[in-house]
Design an enzyme around this catalytic site. Structure first.
Site: not given
Ligand code: DX5
Ligand code: ZN
Length: 215
Positions: A8, A33, A35, A37, A66, A68, A137, A145, A175-176
């Site tokens: 990611s 990947h 993200d 948001m 992804h 969000m 998720m 993190g 993921d996460g």
């Molecule tokens: C969280 C994201 C993840 C995130 C994962 O909302 O969808 O893809 O980047 O990060 P880590 O691996 O640090 O949890």
């Molecule tokens: Zn993600």
């Protein structure tokens, strides 16, 4: 199981993104990947369409995007046009999910459906045969993190059973909070693709960390 890894870029160095993209290119990683948001669906804002376009110029592997965001169906062709190969929309943000999945396919991309940690796997019963991937998720979306939620193993097993029962070809992505503390058990539970941000990019040797996740 395929044992794929999708780093990611949320945890990458945005002031030197091409360096981290090159690391992923050189590694055993399978996808990028990304993200997206919007500060509405999740309580954080990350990056948008121009950044995906910039990543595409350097990336030598497929882009797993992804979303969000609320009303993800409004942006399907916009993300296709900047190079998304797979588009993930949240179940919770998609009242007309069946139509949205069709539209993603019509735009020429693979379609993924993402579930928040509290959304029952069984809700996918009538859509699982038409999706290419389900993204589970393992944290509440919005931030990198965070701590992995242990209940995810059980959810991956439930999804694997549903996919087998329905003869679906959908891949399972998680993921996460993913690290070598949980990767082996997730693959064993039936996951195909693991997303990892902080664990990869905050490590001393991201290329090696990626191969460790695949072992
Ligand atoms: C969280 C994201 C993840 C995130 C994962 O909302 O969808 O893809 O980047 O990060 P880590 O691996 O640090 O949890
Ligand atoms: Zn993600």
């Amino acid at each position: 199981m395929k044992k794929m890894v999708a780093p990611s870029l949320l945890a990458a160095d945005f002031s030197n993104l091409s360096k981290d993209i090159e690391i992923v290119n050189q590694s055993e990683a399978d996808w990028f990947h990304l993200d997206i948001m919007d500060g509405v669906f999740v309580p954080n804002i990350s990056f948008g369409i121009p950044v995906v376009e910039a990543v595409k110029k350097h990336a030598k592997k497929p882009l797993d995007v992804h979303l969000m965001i609320v009303q993800p169906e409004k942006y399907i062709t916009a993300f296709r046009d900047v190079g998304a190969d797979l588009l993930n929309v949240h179940y919770e943000a998609s009242p007309h999910l069946h139509r949205t999945v069709q539209e993603i396919h019509n735009a020429g991309m693979k379609a993924g459906v993402t579930l928040n940690p509290h959304t029952p796997i069984s809700l996918l019963e009538d859509i699982i045969e038409m999706v290419d991937l389900v993204l589970i998720m393992s944290v509440n979306p919005g931030f990198g993190g965070q701590k992995y939620i242990e209940n995810t193993y059980k959810r991956v097993e439930q999804l694997r059973n549903l996919i087998d029962k329905k003869n679906s070809k959908a891949l399972i992505e998680v993921d996460g909070g993913i690290s070598t503390d949980n990767s082996a058990q997730l693959y064993k539970a039936g996951a195909d693709v693991l997303v990892s941000g902080s664990f990869i990019f905050k490590s001393d040797n991201p290329v090696q960390t990626i191969s460790e996740l695949k072992k």
